[in-house]
Design a protein around this motif. Structure first.
Motif, PDB file in Angstrom:
ATOM      1  N   ASP A   1       0.726  -1.219   0.255  1.00  0.00           N
ATOM      2  CA  ASP A   1       0.186   0.168   0.039  1.00  0.00           C
ATOM      3  C   ASP A   1       0.759   1.235   0.022  1.00  0.00           C
ATOM      4  OD1 ASP A   1      -2.291  -1.556   0.028  1.00  0.00           O
ATOM      5  OD2 ASP A   1      -2.649  -1.360   2.343  1.00  0.00           O
TER       6      ASP A   1
ATOM      7  N   ASP B   1       0.158   3.895   1.869  1.00  0.00           N
ATOM      8  CA  ASP B   1      -0.141   4.652   3.072  1.00  0.00           C
ATOM      9  C   ASP B   1       0.752   4.838   4.247  1.00  0.00           C
ATOM     10  OD1 ASP B   1      -0.892   2.140   3.793  1.00  0.00           O
ATOM     11  OD2 ASP B   1      -2.873   2.647   4.374  1.00  0.00           O
TER      12      ASP B   1
ATOM     13  N   GLN C   1       1.564   2.204   5.897  1.00  0.00           N
ATOM     14  CA  GLN C   1       1.044   1.236   6.890  1.00  0.00           C
ATOM     15  C   GLN C   1       1.702  -0.034   6.818  1.00  0.00           C
ATOM     16  OE1 GLN C   1      -3.613   1.675   6.679  1.00  0.00           O
ATOM     17  NE2 GLN C   1      -2.924   1.084   8.907  1.00  0.00           N
TER      18      GLN C   1
ATOM     19  N   ARG D   1      -2.298   4.267  10.243  1.00  0.00           N
ATOM     20  CA  ARG D   1      -2.389   5.400   9.112  1.00  0.00           C
ATOM     21  C   ARG D   1      -1.914   6.767   9.841  1.00  0.00           C
ATOM     22  NH1 ARG D   1      -4.069   6.848   4.113  1.00  0.00           N
ATOM     23  NH2 ARG D   1      -4.914   4.989   3.046  1.00  0.00           N
TER      24      ARG D   1
HETATM   25 MG    MG Z   1      -4.181   1.348   4.536  1.00  0.00          MG
END
Ligand code: MG
Ligand code: UDP
Length: 248
Positions: free
Chosen positions: A99, A101, A103, A203
């Protein structure tokens, strides 16, 4: 020896939808980890129709770093579509998904790579997931139901951090939502899958693109499709071929 300048060992494929504040720190972290890995790599960002500054940041990063490539969708088409476009563009022998983000922790990449020699697919498993409790509970239920109905044993299929040998991804046809079932789909083609625990982080910037409703309901319908595919898979072994026309 002729060196092929476009040859890459590793392609990192990352879907991006409105992640402007995550991209710069993600790129620096990835560059640091991949420099230490020391193998030729590329990072393929797929901008899934972002309407914030994500595209500008990615284009700028690509102008400084030739290892960074950017694919931009005309409009938002979903995470599976973004993965699909990234897989088609990827030139690496090993494809790593994650991802955008922050994370997923890029520092897990060397551990995924270590296992990829023995297995065709290595799935990350967020054993200490850092998400709101409602998401953690619903994901636990979803994984339980998914594993039960599809006779699967992937603990955390929703974790994007995964490594694939290129061949695995060339055999599967993706449909919207199917990125969650990639391990099962590649297993159906006869490839081997293992799981490793990976670090997960909360996040910090931007918001999640999913809610309980759009994830649970759609993923359940998708699960029924995967279950059907698994059950209806053609399963035969040829014992002999008698071909009178053959020259040999
Ligand atoms: Mg995420
Ligand atoms: N994403 C995407 N298109 C979408 C939804 C999400 O490219 O339509 C990307 C998003 O930018 C992120 C990844 O997919 O990089 C996972 O999304 P998110 O973090 O919202 O999911 P969660 O971690 O909450 O499951």
């Amino acid at each position: 020896m002729i060196t092929n300048m476009t040859h890459k060992d590793i392609s990192i494929v990352i879907p991006v939808y409105n992640e402007q504040d995550n991209l710069k720190p993600l790129i620096s972290e990835l560059q640091e980890v991949l420099r230490d890995v020391g193998r030729p790599y590329e990072i393929v960002f797929v901008d899934d129709g972002s309407c914030d500054h994500s595209l500008k940041i990615l284009k700028n990063a690509a102008s400084y770093d030739p290892q960074i490539r950017v694919i931009r969708f005309k409009k938002n088409a979903g995470q599976t579509a973004a993965f699909d476009a990234g897989f088609r563009a990827a030139r690496g022998e090993i494809i790593i998904t994650m991802d955008a983000d922050l994370q997923n922790d890029p520092h897990a990449i060397p551990r995924l790579l270590k296992k990829i020699g023995k297995y065709d697919v290595v799935c990350g498993w967020r054993h200490k997931r850092k998400d709101p409790w409602i998401k953690i509970i619903s994901s636990k239920i979803a994984n339980f139901v998914r594993n039960m109905l599809s006779q699967e044993e992937i603990v955390d299929t929703g974790c994007s951090l995964k490594a694939f040998r290129r061949e695995c991804l060339q055999t599967v046809k993706l449909f919207n939502g199917m990125h969650r079932f990639l391990p099962t789909l590649v297993k159906m083609e006869g490839f081997t899958v293992t799981q490793v625990k990976v670090n997960h982080r909360p996040r910090r910037f931007g918001t999640t693109k999913y809610n309980i409703r759009n994830r649970m309901v759609r993923a359940f319908i998708d699960l029924l499709a995967v279950r059907w595919m698994k059950r209806r898979r053609l399963n035969y072994e040829i014992e002999e071929i008698i071909d009178e026309q053959s020259d040999d």
